[in-house]
Design an enzyme around this catalytic site. Structure first.
Site, PDB file in Angstrom:
ATOM      1  N   SER A 168       0.853  -1.188   0.000  1.00  0.00           N
ATOM      2  CA  SER A 168       0.000   0.000   0.000  1.00  0.00           C
ATOM      3  C   SER A 168       0.888   1.237   0.000  1.00  0.00           C
ATOM      4  CB  SER A 168      -0.881  -0.011   1.258  1.00  0.00           C
ATOM      5  OG  SER A 168      -1.558   1.213   1.431  1.00  0.00           O
ATOM      6  N   TYR A 215      -3.932  -0.875  10.007  1.00  0.00           N
ATOM      7  CA  TYR A 215      -3.707  -1.094   8.575  1.00  0.00           C
ATOM      8  C   TYR A 215      -2.320  -0.591   8.177  1.00  0.00           C
ATOM      9  CZ  TYR A 215      -4.732  -1.086   3.544  1.00  0.00           C
ATOM     10  OH  TYR A 215      -4.708  -1.318   2.183  1.00  0.00           O
TER      11      TYR A 215
END
Length: 244
Positions: free
Chosen positions: A136, A149
């Site tokens: 990410s 996350y």
């Protein structure tokens, strides 16, 4: 001579293949000639319909981080795409232990133990393998209100590098893709908010949101012979976001 971007005769397993980026990757690998095992905790009906005879369904719930420990036994898999993931949003002061653990289990712990099981099977048969992790932008940045996350995706980048260090010389490539802002169900709310949408687009040099296909074709490259000398890379597919 093997075509550098073809996957004929190879079998790929894609986690979270029922929708979004995972579905796009599964379909792109299929178009490149691979047989695709579409693994997901919800039925991947649409994905399997599009894949046709090249597709196989596998119900796999990675909320149990060890759920994949036995799936490679008796099943030859050459390419593993660790795409499945979840997110929990909250101010860091309000994050619960349960939310933290759920995200870390799926997004990091399951990635490691699924990859470990895959690598054991590949090495036991004396074969070669490709691992593609979905990282990410938050493997590099902090973000806001997504503590677990962000921590997990930083971990995915680290795992990609350490496993590449250990396995590159043994015939297994481990790399990752770091998607930017992509048009999926997870970003629908952002795209529907005029101010947030405008702010995001203003920072993307390419001037548009990414599409799942942008990630999928990068995955084909990392799965194909063309990338055989790439190890431990985290490729940003973000329209230039991080360059800005």
């Amino acid at each position: 001579m093997t075509h550098p971007f073809r996957l004929d005769g190879r079998t790929a397993l894609v986690t979270g293949a029922n929708a979004g980026i995972g579905q796009a990757i599964a379909l792109a690998l299929g178009r490149a000639g691979a047989r695709v095992i579409a693994a997901s905790r919800r039925p991947a009906t649409e994905t399997l319909t599009a894949l046709g005879p090249q597709g196989e369904a596998l119900m796999l719930d990675l909320s149990d981080p060890l759920a994949a420990r036995d799936i490679f036994a008796g099943r030859r898999v050459d390419i593993l795409v660790n795409n499945a993931g979840i997110i929990r949003r909250a101010d860091s002061l309000d994050v619960t232990e349960q939310d933290w653990d759920e995200v870390m289990d799926v997004n990091l712990k399951a990635v490691f133990f699924t990859t470990q099981a895959f690598a054991r099977a590949v090495l036991a048969r004396g074969g070669r393998g490709k691992v593609i992790n979905i990282a990410s932008l938050l493997s590099f940045q902090g973000g806001i209100r997504v503590a677990s996350y962000t921590a997990a995706k930083h971990g995915v980048a680290g795992l990609t590098r350490i496993l590449a260090n250990e396995w590159a010389g043994r015939g297994i490539n481990v790399n990752a893709i770091a998607p930017g802002y992509i048009e999926t169900a997870n970003t629908a709310a952002l795209r529907a908010d005029p101010e947030r949408n405008a702010a995001i687009l203003a920072r993307i040099p390419a001037g548009r949101w990414g599409r799942p296909e942008d990630i999928a074709e990068t995955a084909v490259f990392l799965a194909a012979p063309a990338s055989n000398y790439i190890h431990g890379a985290v490729l940003n597919v973000d329209g230039g976001w991080l360059a800005r």
